[in-house]
Scaffold this active site. Structure first.
Site, PDB file in Angstrom:
ATOM      1  N   HIS A  39      -3.991   0.835   8.702  1.00  0.00           N
ATOM      2  CA  HIS A  39      -4.522   0.744   7.340  1.00  0.00           C
ATOM      3  C   HIS A  39      -6.041   0.585   7.378  1.00  0.00           C
ATOM      4  O   HIS A  39      -6.564  -0.456   7.770  1.00  0.00           O
ATOM      5  CB  HIS A  39      -3.902  -0.410   6.554  1.00  0.00           C
ATOM      6  CG  HIS A  39      -4.418  -0.483   5.144  1.00  0.00           C
ATOM      7  ND1 HIS A  39      -3.841   0.207   4.097  1.00  0.00           N
ATOM      8  CD2 HIS A  39      -5.497  -1.114   4.630  1.00  0.00           C
ATOM      9  CE1 HIS A  39      -4.542  -0.003   2.999  1.00  0.00           C
ATOM     10  NE2 HIS A  39      -5.550  -0.812   3.293  1.00  0.00           N
ATOM     11  N   ASN A  71     -12.140  10.926  -1.010  1.00  0.00           N
ATOM     12  CA  ASN A  71     -12.698  10.203  -2.151  1.00  0.00           C
ATOM     13  C   ASN A  71     -12.850   8.733  -1.782  1.00  0.00           C
ATOM     14  O   ASN A  71     -11.971   8.161  -1.136  1.00  0.00           O
ATOM     15  CB  ASN A  71     -11.783  10.363  -3.368  1.00  0.00           C
ATOM     16  CG  ASN A  71     -11.673  11.815  -3.816  1.00  0.00           C
ATOM     17  OD1 ASN A  71     -12.664  12.547  -3.800  1.00  0.00           O
ATOM     18  ND2 ASN A  71     -10.483  12.243  -4.191  1.00  0.00           N
ATOM     19  N   HIS A 120      -7.761   8.645   3.402  1.00  0.00           N
ATOM     20  CA  HIS A 120      -7.033   9.910   3.494  1.00  0.00           C
ATOM     21  C   HIS A 120      -7.994  11.062   3.340  1.00  0.00           C
ATOM     22  O   HIS A 120      -8.991  10.970   2.635  1.00  0.00           O
ATOM     23  CB  HIS A 120      -5.904   9.991   2.458  1.00  0.00           C
ATOM     24  CG  HIS A 120      -6.316   9.679   1.048  1.00  0.00           C
ATOM     25  ND1 HIS A 120      -6.521   8.390   0.602  1.00  0.00           N
ATOM     26  CD2 HIS A 120      -6.565  10.477  -0.006  1.00  0.00           C
ATOM     27  CE1 HIS A 120      -6.865   8.414  -0.671  1.00  0.00           C
ATOM     28  NE2 HIS A 120      -6.918   9.674  -1.066  1.00  0.00           N
ATOM     29  N   ASP A 154       0.706  16.778  -0.557  1.00  0.00           N
ATOM     30  CA  ASP A 154       0.333  16.030  -1.766  1.00  0.00           C
ATOM     31  C   ASP A 154       1.364  16.300  -2.870  1.00  0.00           C
ATOM     32  O   ASP A 154       1.802  17.429  -3.068  1.00  0.00           O
ATOM     33  CB  ASP A 154      -1.076  16.439  -2.222  1.00  0.00           C
ATOM     34  CG  ASP A 154      -1.673  15.438  -3.191  1.00  0.00           C
ATOM     35  OD1 ASP A 154      -2.638  14.755  -2.822  1.00  0.00           O
ATOM     36  OD2 ASP A 154      -1.154  15.321  -4.337  1.00  0.00           O
ATOM     37  N   CYS A 208       0.866  -1.178   0.000  1.00  0.00           N
ATOM     38  CA  CYS A 208       0.000   0.000   0.000  1.00  0.00           C
ATOM     39  C   CYS A 208       0.906   1.233   0.000  1.00  0.00           C
ATOM     40  O   CYS A 208       1.772   1.365   0.868  1.00  0.00           O
ATOM     41  CB  CYS A 208      -0.897  -0.014   1.233  1.00  0.00           C
ATOM     42  SG  CYS A 208      -1.709   1.568   1.566  1.00  0.00           S
ATOM     43  N   HIS A 258      -6.135   3.702   0.818  1.00  0.00           N
ATOM     44  CA  HIS A 258      -5.811   3.879   2.246  1.00  0.00           C
ATOM     45  C   HIS A 258      -6.479   5.195   2.624  1.00  0.00           C
ATOM     46  O   HIS A 258      -6.173   6.241   2.006  1.00  0.00           O
ATOM     47  CB  HIS A 258      -4.280   3.930   2.431  1.00  0.00           C
ATOM     48  CG  HIS A 258      -3.810   4.083   3.842  1.00  0.00           C
ATOM     49  ND1 HIS A 258      -2.882   3.237   4.428  1.00  0.00           N
ATOM     50  CD2 HIS A 258      -4.122   4.990   4.794  1.00  0.00           C
ATOM     51  CE1 HIS A 258      -2.636   3.620   5.669  1.00  0.00           C
ATOM     52  NE2 HIS A 258      -3.394   4.699   5.927  1.00  0.00           N
ATOM     53  N   HIS A 267      -7.990  14.968   2.178  1.00  0.00           N
ATOM     54  CA  HIS A 267      -7.284  16.071   1.525  1.00  0.00           C
ATOM     55  C   HIS A 267      -7.652  17.362   2.247  1.00  0.00           C
ATOM     56  O   HIS A 267      -8.838  17.622   2.490  1.00  0.00           O
ATOM     57  CB  HIS A 267      -7.758  16.225   0.076  1.00  0.00           C
ATOM     58  CG  HIS A 267      -7.515  15.050  -0.827  1.00  0.00           C
ATOM     59  ND1 HIS A 267      -6.508  15.028  -1.756  1.00  0.00           N
ATOM     60  CD2 HIS A 267      -8.167  13.862  -0.954  1.00  0.00           C
ATOM     61  CE1 HIS A 267      -6.545  13.886  -2.435  1.00  0.00           C
ATOM     62  NE2 HIS A 267      -7.552  13.155  -1.961  1.00  0.00           N
ATOM     63  N   THR A 295      -7.894   6.937  -5.720  1.00  0.00           N
ATOM     64  CA  THR A 295      -6.787   6.270  -6.424  1.00  0.00           C
ATOM     65  C   THR A 295      -5.861   5.517  -5.472  1.00  0.00           C
ATOM     66  O   THR A 295      -5.135   4.623  -5.917  1.00  0.00           O
ATOM     67  CB  THR A 295      -5.951   7.289  -7.236  1.00  0.00           C
ATOM     68  OG1 THR A 295      -5.415   8.271  -6.356  1.00  0.00           O
ATOM     69  CG2 THR A 295      -6.803   7.973  -8.301  1.00  0.00           C
ATOM     70  N   CYS A 303       0.871   3.182   3.317  1.00  0.00           N
ATOM     71  CA  CYS A 303       1.555   2.438   4.385  1.00  0.00           C
ATOM     72  C   CYS A 303       3.068   2.557   4.204  1.00  0.00           C
ATOM     73  O   CYS A 303       3.809   2.707   5.180  1.00  0.00           O
ATOM     74  CB  CYS A 303       1.118   0.974   4.402  1.00  0.00           C
ATOM     75  SG  CYS A 303      -0.506   0.699   5.145  1.00  0.00           S
TER      76      CYS A 303
HETATM   77  P1  AMP Z   1      -7.196  10.120  -4.138  1.00  0.00           P
HETATM   78  O1  AMP Z   1      -7.238  10.344  -5.613  1.00  0.00           O
HETATM   79  O2  AMP Z   1      -8.286  10.792  -3.376  1.00  0.00           O
HETATM   80  O3  AMP Z   1      -7.070   8.650  -3.798  1.00  0.00           O
HETATM   81  O4  AMP Z   1      -5.896  10.864  -3.625  1.00  0.00           O
HETATM   82  C1  AMP Z   1      -4.622  10.334  -3.705  1.00  0.00           C
HETATM   83  C2  AMP Z   1      -3.681  11.507  -3.642  1.00  0.00           C
HETATM   84  O5  AMP Z   1      -2.389  11.016  -3.344  1.00  0.00           O
HETATM   85  C3  AMP Z   1      -3.567  12.312  -4.940  1.00  0.00           C
HETATM   86  O6  AMP Z   1      -3.931  13.666  -4.697  1.00  0.00           O
HETATM   87  C4  AMP Z   1      -2.094  12.177  -5.319  1.00  0.00           C
HETATM   88  O7  AMP Z   1      -1.551  13.358  -5.884  1.00  0.00           O
HETATM   89  C5  AMP Z   1      -1.455  11.840  -3.990  1.00  0.00           C
HETATM   90  N1  AMP Z   1      -0.206  11.092  -4.063  1.00  0.00           N
HETATM   91  C6  AMP Z   1       0.056   9.975  -4.796  1.00  0.00           C
HETATM   92  N2  AMP Z   1       1.313   9.548  -4.571  1.00  0.00           N
HETATM   93  C7  AMP Z   1       1.849  10.410  -3.674  1.00  0.00           C
HETATM   94  C8  AMP Z   1       3.140  10.510  -3.053  1.00  0.00           C
HETATM   95  N3  AMP Z   1       4.131   9.627  -3.294  1.00  0.00           N
HETATM   96  N4  AMP Z   1       3.350  11.531  -2.184  1.00  0.00           N
HETATM   97  C9  AMP Z   1       2.379  12.434  -1.937  1.00  0.00           C
HETATM   98  N5  AMP Z   1       1.146  12.381  -2.477  1.00  0.00           N
HETATM   99  C10 AMP Z   1       0.888  11.396  -3.342  1.00  0.00           C
HETATM  100 ZN    ZN Z   2      -2.215   1.380   3.765  1.00  0.00          ZN
END
Ligand code: AMP
Ligand code: ZN
Length: 113
Positions: free
Chosen positions: A45, A86, A99, A29, A3, A97, A101, A94, A6
């Protein structure tokens, strides 16, 4: 566990830390949608809001106190900001896990596109 978030918590993938305690981790982000864009995640997780339950609700409640604190520290609390989570396919989640924003520093239209 395979993940992305994680791995970020474990330090296997680098991130720009904003806040950390025993229950949660906050970082910037990688693709910011505003001048301030921070993600707050539980260290445990949890896949999404769909998996919030009595066993983890204290962690989720705690995360919201952290969101409030971060918004003030980032200087976006007074003008206002957006907190988004989301969920699943239609929510266009996407990373599976949980989160939240925190997006601020600009005026955002509603409803989002
Ligand atoms: P979501 O689309 O709501 O699942 O949000 C996932 C977020 O994670 C997106 O805004 C991505 O830009 C962000 N993201 C993906 N990989 C990383 C990373 N390595 N470091 C920081 N943010 C990330
Ligand atoms: Zn996770």
């Amino acid at each position: 566990m395979d993940c992305l978030f994680c791995k970020i918590i474990n330090g296997d993938i680098p991130s720009t830390k904003v806040y950390e305690d025993d229950k949660c981790y906050a970082f910037r982000d990688i693709s910011p949608q505003g001048p301030t864009h921070i993600l707050v995640i539980p260290k445990e997780h949890i896949q999404s809001v769909n998996e919030i339950n009595d066993a983890n609700k204290d962690t989720v409640g705690h995360i919201f106190t952290v969101i409030s604190k971060i918004a003030k520290e980032e200087g976006i609390a007074e003008e206002g900001y957006r907190v988004v989570s989301n969920i699943g396919e239609y929510g266009q989640q996407t990373v599976p896990h949980l989160h939240f924003h925190i997006i601020g520093g600009r005026n955002m239209k509603w409803p989002p596109g």
